[in-house]
Design a protein around this motif. Structure first.
Motif, PDB file in Angstrom:
ATOM      1  N   PRO A   1      14.541 -19.733 -14.820  1.00  0.00           N
ATOM      2  CA  PRO A   1      13.450 -21.165 -13.801  1.00  0.00           C
ATOM      3  C   PRO A   1      12.158 -20.905 -14.807  1.00  0.00           C
ATOM      4  O   PRO A   1      11.786 -19.333 -15.312  1.00  0.00           O
ATOM      5  CB  PRO A   1      13.527 -21.068 -12.615  1.00  0.00           C
ATOM      6  N   GLU A   2      10.850 -21.685 -14.649  1.00  0.00           N
ATOM      7  CA  GLU A   2       9.515 -21.600 -15.260  1.00  0.00           C
ATOM      8  C   GLU A   2       8.816 -20.725 -14.428  1.00  0.00           C
ATOM      9  O   GLU A   2       9.504 -19.735 -13.258  1.00  0.00           O
ATOM     10  CB  GLU A   2       9.107 -22.690 -15.373  1.00  0.00           C
ATOM     11  N   PRO A   3       7.603 -19.601 -14.779  1.00  0.00           N
ATOM     12  CA  PRO A   3       7.091 -18.869 -13.329  1.00  0.00           C
ATOM     13  C   PRO A   3       6.742 -19.231 -12.614  1.00  0.00           C
ATOM     14  O   PRO A   3       6.588 -20.866 -12.497  1.00  0.00           O
ATOM     15  CB  PRO A   3       5.866 -17.926 -14.746  1.00  0.00           C
ATOM     16  N   HIS A   4       6.569 -18.762 -11.418  1.00  0.00           N
ATOM     17  CA  HIS A   4       6.398 -19.249 -10.387  1.00  0.00           C
ATOM     18  C   HIS A   4       4.167 -18.984 -10.426  1.00  0.00           C
ATOM     19  O   HIS A   4       3.900 -18.805 -10.996  1.00  0.00           O
ATOM     20  CB  HIS A   4       6.163 -18.450  -8.771  1.00  0.00           C
ATOM     21  N   ALA A   5       3.759 -20.695  -9.607  1.00  0.00           N
ATOM     22  CA  ALA A   5       2.495 -20.395  -9.944  1.00  0.00           C
ATOM     23  C   ALA A   5       1.264 -19.924  -9.105  1.00  0.00           C
ATOM     24  O   ALA A   5       0.424 -19.591  -9.808  1.00  0.00           O
ATOM     25  CB  ALA A   5       1.613 -21.766  -9.376  1.00  0.00           C
ATOM     26  N   ALA A   6       1.691 -18.626  -8.380  1.00  0.00           N
ATOM     27  CA  ALA A   6       1.125 -17.481  -7.953  1.00  0.00           C
ATOM     28  C   ALA A   6       0.756 -16.358  -8.742  1.00  0.00           C
ATOM     29  O   ALA A   6       1.603 -16.065  -9.839  1.00  0.00           O
ATOM     30  CB  ALA A   6       2.047 -16.583  -6.708  1.00  0.00           C
ATOM     31  N   ASP A   7      -0.412 -15.899  -8.809  1.00  0.00           N
ATOM     32  CA  ASP A   7      -1.062 -14.648 -10.338  1.00  0.00           C
ATOM     33  C   ASP A   7      -1.564 -13.142  -8.805  1.00  0.00           C
ATOM     34  O   ASP A   7      -1.935 -14.111  -7.608  1.00  0.00           O
ATOM     35  CB  ASP A   7      -1.313 -15.678 -10.880  1.00  0.00           C
ATOM     36  N   VAL A   8      -1.983 -12.702  -9.998  1.00  0.00           N
ATOM     37  CA  VAL A   8      -2.789 -11.746  -9.494  1.00  0.00           C
ATOM     38  C   VAL A   8      -4.779 -12.350  -8.590  1.00  0.00           C
ATOM     39  O   VAL A   8      -5.272 -13.207  -9.153  1.00  0.00           O
ATOM     40  CB  VAL A   8      -3.119 -10.332 -10.133  1.00  0.00           C
ATOM     41  N   THR A   9      -5.179 -11.524  -7.618  1.00  0.00           N
ATOM     42  CA  THR A   9      -6.730 -12.613  -7.093  1.00  0.00           C
ATOM     43  C   THR A   9      -6.949 -11.093  -6.865  1.00  0.00           C
ATOM     44  O   THR A   9      -7.800 -11.430  -6.196  1.00  0.00           O
ATOM     45  CB  THR A   9      -5.934 -13.182  -6.106  1.00  0.00           C
ATOM     46  N   GLU A  10      -6.343  -9.993  -6.645  1.00  0.00           N
ATOM     47  CA  GLU A  10      -7.777  -8.941  -6.100  1.00  0.00           C
ATOM     48  C   GLU A  10      -6.976  -7.607  -6.648  1.00  0.00           C
ATOM     49  O   GLU A  10      -5.543  -7.109  -6.629  1.00  0.00           O
ATOM     50  CB  GLU A  10      -7.540  -9.373  -5.102  1.00  0.00           C
ATOM     51  N   PHE A  11      -7.934  -6.333  -6.498  1.00  0.00           N
ATOM     52  CA  PHE A  11      -7.271  -5.155  -6.442  1.00  0.00           C
ATOM     53  C   PHE A  11      -8.991  -4.563  -5.593  1.00  0.00           C
ATOM     54  O   PHE A  11      -9.598  -3.953  -5.459  1.00  0.00           O
ATOM     55  CB  PHE A  11      -8.249  -4.466  -8.215  1.00  0.00           C
ATOM     56  N   ASP A  12      -7.581  -3.329  -5.034  1.00  0.00           N
ATOM     57  CA  ASP A  12      -7.925  -2.812  -4.332  1.00  0.00           C
ATOM     58  C   ASP A  12      -7.192  -0.846  -4.807  1.00  0.00           C
ATOM     59  O   ASP A  12      -6.311  -0.856  -4.820  1.00  0.00           O
ATOM     60  CB  ASP A  12      -6.938  -2.606  -2.874  1.00  0.00           C
ATOM     61  N   ASP A  13      -8.121  -0.588  -4.718  1.00  0.00           N
ATOM     62  CA  ASP A  13      -8.063   1.175  -5.592  1.00  0.00           C
ATOM     63  C   ASP A  13      -7.582   1.619  -3.719  1.00  0.00           C
ATOM     64  O   ASP A  13      -7.316   3.467  -4.070  1.00  0.00           O
ATOM     65  CB  ASP A  13      -9.847   1.763  -5.314  1.00  0.00           C
ATOM     66  N   HIS A  14      -8.099   1.194  -2.528  1.00  0.00           N
ATOM     67  CA  HIS A  14      -7.009   1.767  -1.609  1.00  0.00           C
ATOM     68  C   HIS A  14      -8.092   2.989  -1.671  1.00  0.00           C
ATOM     69  O   HIS A  14      -7.392   4.399  -0.835  1.00  0.00           O
ATOM     70  CB  HIS A  14      -5.767   2.459  -1.738  1.00  0.00           C
ATOM     71  N   LYS A  15      -9.088   3.517  -1.395  1.00  0.00           N
ATOM     72  CA  LYS A  15      -9.843   4.766  -1.325  1.00  0.00           C
ATOM     73  C   LYS A  15     -10.431   4.197   0.379  1.00  0.00           C
ATOM     74  O   LYS A  15     -10.767   3.599   1.182  1.00  0.00           O
ATOM     75  CB  LYS A  15     -11.051   5.351  -2.031  1.00  0.00           C
ATOM     76  N   GLY A  16     -11.351   5.930   1.305  1.00  0.00           N
ATOM     77  CA  GLY A  16     -11.015   5.800   2.176  1.00  0.00           C
ATOM     78  C   GLY A  16      -9.963   6.226   3.397  1.00  0.00           C
ATOM     79  O   GLY A  16      -9.043   6.276   3.000  1.00  0.00           O
ATOM     80  N   TRP A  17     -10.964   5.369   4.480  1.00  0.00           N
ATOM     81  CA  TRP A  17     -10.132   5.553   5.861  1.00  0.00           C
ATOM     82  C   TRP A  17      -8.965   4.093   5.581  1.00  0.00           C
ATOM     83  O   TRP A  17      -9.874   3.284   5.140  1.00  0.00           O
ATOM     84  CB  TRP A  17     -10.404   6.005   7.389  1.00  0.00           C
ATOM     85  N   SER A  18      -8.505   3.730   6.159  1.00  0.00           N
ATOM     86  CA  SER A  18      -7.218   2.468   6.255  1.00  0.00           C
ATOM     87  C   SER A  18      -5.853   2.998   7.218  1.00  0.00           C
ATOM     88  O   SER A  18      -4.784   4.250   7.644  1.00  0.00           O
ATOM     89  CB  SER A  18      -6.519   2.167   5.240  1.00  0.00           C
ATOM     90  N   ALA A  19      -6.265   1.777   8.653  1.00  0.00           N
ATOM     91  CA  ALA A  19      -5.319   2.266   9.034  1.00  0.00           C
ATOM     92  C   ALA A  19      -3.918   1.730   8.453  1.00  0.00           C
ATOM     93  O   ALA A  19      -3.280   0.526   7.765  1.00  0.00           O
ATOM     94  CB  ALA A  19      -5.242   0.637  10.572  1.00  0.00           C
ATOM     95  N   GLN A  20      -3.038   2.657   9.263  1.00  0.00           N
ATOM     96  CA  GLN A  20      -1.116   2.127   8.439  1.00  0.00           C
ATOM     97  C   GLN A  20      -0.081   0.989   9.068  1.00  0.00           C
ATOM     98  O   GLN A  20       0.206   0.920   8.472  1.00  0.00           O
ATOM     99  CB  GLN A  20      -0.534   3.647   8.379  1.00  0.00           C
ATOM    100  N   GLY A  21      -0.867   1.488  10.546  1.00  0.00           N
ATOM    101  CA  GLY A  21      -0.141   0.135  10.922  1.00  0.00           C
ATOM    102  C   GLY A  21       0.688   0.762  12.172  1.00  0.00           C
ATOM    103  O   GLY A  21       1.560  -0.761  12.951  1.00  0.00           O
ATOM    104  N   ASP A  22       0.525   1.987  12.188  1.00  0.00           N
ATOM    105  CA  ASP A  22       1.286   2.361  13.213  1.00  0.00           C
ATOM    106  C   ASP A  22       1.100   3.116  14.044  1.00  0.00           C
ATOM    107  O   ASP A  22       1.402   4.334  14.532  1.00  0.00           O
ATOM    108  CB  ASP A  22       2.982   3.222  11.998  1.00  0.00           C
ATOM    109  N   GLY A  23      -0.115   3.667  13.989  1.00  0.00           N
ATOM    110  CA  GLY A  23      -1.416   4.697  15.544  1.00  0.00           C
ATOM    111  C   GLY A  23      -1.892   4.911  14.335  1.00  0.00           C
ATOM    112  O   GLY A  23      -2.533   5.620  15.034  1.00  0.00           O
ATOM    113  N   ASN A  24      -0.897   5.834  13.155  1.00  0.00           N
ATOM    114  CA  ASN A  24      -1.766   7.063  11.882  1.00  0.00           C
ATOM    115  C   ASN A  24      -2.694   6.056  10.890  1.00  0.00           C
ATOM    116  O   ASN A  24      -2.765   4.671  10.782  1.00  0.00           O
ATOM    117  CB  ASN A  24      -0.790   7.187  11.200  1.00  0.00           C
ATOM    118  N   TRP A  25      -3.599   7.139   9.943  1.00  0.00           N
ATOM    119  CA  TRP A  25      -4.100   6.298   9.394  1.00  0.00           C
ATOM    120  C   TRP A  25      -3.556   6.872   7.908  1.00  0.00           C
ATOM    121  O   TRP A  25      -3.225   8.113   7.785  1.00  0.00           O
ATOM    122  CB  TRP A  25      -5.478   6.954   9.259  1.00  0.00           C
TER     123      TRP A  25
END
Length: 570
Positions: free
Chosen positions: A334-358
Motif C-alpha cells: 500500500p501507499e505510506p501512512h500520512a503520519a510523519d515525525v514531529t519531534e526529537f527528544d534527546d532523553h537527557k536529565g531525569w525522567s520518570a520511567q513509569g514504574d516508580g523508578n527513574w
C-alpha cells in the motif's frame, strides 16, 4: 549480481574468493605481524573491525627507523537499540584499559568502539565480549549494521517495548550466518552456520546476503513519530512506528537515506529516505528482507562510491524500486501512512520511567568515555555501575542513559557524577547539549582534518557568544565530521561542519533538529579559527530577522544562502 563479472570492484573479488569471509584470516591471525593484508582488511570489517594507522605517532616511528605506520585496530560492538547491562559495560571498560587505549567511545549508531587495539589482542577482546553476551559480528562491513532504535527505558509502555523488541529481532534476522567469526576469532569448533538447502539440494549458507554479501554497508533504524531521536531519515531503511490508542498498527518504510558524499564526485550526495509503503507489524521483517534483497541484486557492484541503497533507489526510480520490492515480497504494497515525525527528544536529565523508578540521561561530549585530570567520566561510570547497577542505554547523540534508578538513589547518582567533575545535564548549555562529532584524526583513515578534538573548543567559544546574543535557550544541532563521509550526520542538522582540507571545513546550514530536511552549503573552505565568528554573524542575523517561533535551521532554510551571505556581509 547486477554488474558483469569483468567490471566488479576489487572488493567484490575479495568477497567472492573468501569462502564466506574466511580468506586468509586464520593464517594472518598467527603470522606474527602487526597488520592484516590488503585483502583481509576488507574482510575484517564484517567482524566489526577496521585496521587503522595512528598518524600522530608516525613521526616518532620514522625517527626510530620504522616504516612510519603505527597499525592499530578499531573494534566496534553491535548493540541493537543501544541496550546493555552494567556488567557488560564494566567489562567493556576493563577491556579498553587492558588492551585498548584506555578510552571507550559511544558511536552515533548507539554502539561502542575500542581504539588502539593491537592485532595480537583481537581474539582476547572478542572472546571476553562473548563471555558477557556481546558481539562485534556485523558491526561493520557490507551487511546490515547496528539497528538503531529509540533507547528510552519507559516501562509499562507497549510502544517502546515493542520497537526495542523488534530492533533485536531485525538484528538477529539480518546477522551474517557464516561461521567464520566463531572459527577464526572465538576459536569455537562449531561453525555456527545455519545452513539451508535449496530446491536442488545445494547448501545455502547466507540465505539473505548470498556469497557476495551486499554491494555496500546497510543501515536500519526504528522510531516513533513523536520522537525521531535516531534520525530515521538518514537510514538506508527507516521505520516509523505508527500507533493508535497505545498500539502499533504498522510501520512507514523509508528507503534510500545516507549521509556520505565525495566533493570531487558530483555523482555522490547525501540523501534522506523516501516514503515507500506502510506495512503491518507481521509483515515488517518480510518487507525489510525484500528491500535488502533488491539492493543485493540491483545495487552497484562496480563503483563503491555509488553502491549504497540511495543510489539504487534513485537510479531505478521509486515506483520501479517499489515494484521490485513487491516482486520479492510476493504481493502489492500500500501507499505510506500520512503520519510523519514531529519531534526529537534527546532523553537527557531525569525522567520518570513509569514504574516508580527513574532514568537519567547524561551528556557525553562526542561520546568519549575517559579519565582526564579533573574530569574522570570513566571512573564515574564504573562507580555508578558497580553501586547502583542500572540498565545502560546509549543514544544516537553519543550519550548514556542510566535506568532503573530508585527515587532514593537519585541524589547518589548525582553525587557520584559531581565527585568526578562531571557536569549534570542542567548545568550544560544547549550549544553543547545538541552537538556531536566523529572520531576523525588521528586514527580514522578517511579523515582529512580534526573533528572530535576540534569541536569542544568551538563549542566553548560559541556558547559564550550565543549567551551574549540572548539565544541560550535556542535548540540547534551542530555536528562535525573530519571528512565528507558524514558519520555524525552533519547534512541534516541545523549546523554542519565537514572537513574539507587540513583545518578547513565546509559549513552547511538549513537542516533541522527534527532530521527530515537536508542543509545547503553556506560557505566552503572555512578555516577552523573562523568557524565561530562566521556562526556568530549568522546568529546575529537570525536574532534580528527571525519570524516568531522560527528555529535557526528553519530561518536559514527560509532565507537561503544568497540572502544570508548578503545579510552577514559575505
Amino acid at each position: 549480481m547486477a554488474s558483469s563479472d569483468n567490471k566488479l570492484s576489487p572488493v567484490e573479488g575479495i568477497k567472492d574468493e573468501s569462502n564466506y569471509l574466511r580468506g586468509n584470516l586464520a593464517t594472518e591471525m598467527v603470522d606474527g605481524t602487526d597488520h592484516f593484508s590488503k585483502e583481509s582488511i576488507q574482510l575484517i570489517k564484517h567482524f566489526g573491525m577496521y585496521q587503522q594507522d595512528d598518524r600522530d605517532a608516525r613521526a616518532a616511528s620514522r625517527a626510530a627507523g620504522g616504516s612510519g605506520k603505527e597499525y592499530i585496530m578499531m573494534i566496534r560492538t553491535r548493540l541493537p537499540a543501544g541496550l546493555l547491562t552494567s556488567k557488560q559495560l564494566l567489562e567493556e571498560l576493563d577491556l579498553c584499559d587492558d588492551i585498548g587505549n584506555g578510552t571507550l567511545r559511544i558511536t552515533s549508531r548507539q554502539a561502542t568502539q575500542f581504539h588502539g587495539v593491537q592485532k595480537s589482542d583481537v581474539r582476547q577482546l572478542m572472546q571476553r565480549m562473548k563471555d558477557v553476551g556481546l558481539t562485534t559480528l556485523g558491526a561493520c562491513g557490507d551487511v546490515n549494521r547496528n539497528v538503531m532504535c529509540c533507547p528510552a527505558p519507559f516501562k509499562n509502555n507497549a510502544l517502546h517495548d515493542e520497537i526495542q523488541k523488534v530492533s533485536f529481532q531485525i538484528a538477529d534476522h539480518f546477522a551474517p550466518r557464516t561461521g567464520a567469526y566463531r572459527e577464526i576469532f572465538l576459536q569455537d569448533p562449531e561453525t555456527g552456520e545455519k545452513v539451508q538447502v535449496d530446491e536442488n539440494g545445494q547448501e545455502i549458507i547466507e540465505p539473505i546476503y548470498g556469497k557476495h554479501y551486499l554491494p555496500r554497508k546497510f543501515k536500519m533504524g526504528i522510531c516513533l513519530p513523536e520522537d525521531n531521536c535516531i534520525d530515521v531519515y538518514t537510514q538506508d531503511l527507516g521505520m516509523i512506528a505508527i500507533h493508535e490508542e497505545g498500539k502499533i498498527i504498522g510501520y512507514n518504510i523509508l528507503v534510500g537515506g545516507g549521509m556520505g558524499r565525495t566533493p570531487s564526485a558530483d555523482k555522490t550526495y547525501p540523501a534522506l529516505g523516501l516514503k515507500l509503503t506502510f506495512v503491518a507489524p507481521e509483515d515488517l521483517i518480510g518487507v525489510c528482507e525484500a528491500v535488502v534483497k533488491v539492493q543485493r541484486d540491483y545495487g552497484n557492484r562496480e563503483d563503491r562510491k555509488v553502491a549504497r541503497l540511495k543510489y539504487t533507489v534513485r537510479n531505478m526510480g521509486l515506483p520501479e524500486f517499489k515494484k521490485k520490492v513487491e516482486e520479492y515480497f510476493g504481493r502489492a504494497l500500500p501507499e505510506p501512512h500520512a503520519a510523519d515525525v514531529t519531534e526529537f527528544d534527546d532523553h537527557k536529565g531525569w525522567s520518570a520511567q513509569g514504574d516508580g523508578n527513574w532514568f537519567y540521561g547524561l551528556n557525553v561530549e562526542n561520546g568519549r568515555i575517559a579519565d582526564l585530570e579533573g574530569w574522570t567520566l570513566k571512573s564515574a561510570i564504573r562507580e555508578i555501575c558497580a553501586t547502583l547497577e542500572p540498565g545502560i542505554h546509549f543514544t544516537s547523540h553519543q550519550d548514556i542513559i542510566f535506568s532503573g534508578i530508585a527515587e532514593a538513589d537519585k541524589p547518589k547518582l548525582e553525587a557520584i557524577l559531581k565527585k568526578h567533575g562531571i557536569a549534570l545535564t542542567s548545568e550544560i548549555s544547549n550549544t553543547l547539549r545538541w552537538s556531536m562529532a566523529c572520531v576523525a584524526w588521528p586514527t580514522c583513515g578517511l579523515s582529512i582534518t580534526e573533528s572530535e578534538r576540534a569541536l569542544p573548543g568551538m563549542v566553548d567559544d560559541l556558547e559564550k557568544e550565543v549567551a551574549k546574543l540572548g539565544l541560550e535557550d535556542e535548540k540547534f544541532t551542530m555536528r562535525m565530521t573530519g571528512c565528507p563521509n558524514g558519520c555524525a550526520r552533519p547534512y541534516n542538522s541545523d549546523i554542519g561542519l565537514v572537513g574539507r582540507a587540513k583545518e578547513k571545513y565546509t559549513m552547511f546550514l538549513g537542516g533541522r533538529r527534527l532530521g527530515n530536511r537536508l542543509s545547503y552549503i553556506y560557505k566552503d573552505m572555512v578555516p577552523a579559527d573562523e568557524v565561530v565568528p562566521e556562526l556568530v554573524k549568522v546568529m546575529t542575523v537570525f536574532k534580528e530577522q527571525r519570524q516568531e517561533g522560527e528555529t535557526l535551521g528553519d530561518f536559514c532554510d527560509r532565507i537561503g544562502q544568497e540572502k544570508l551571505l548578503e545579510a552577514t556581509g559575505g
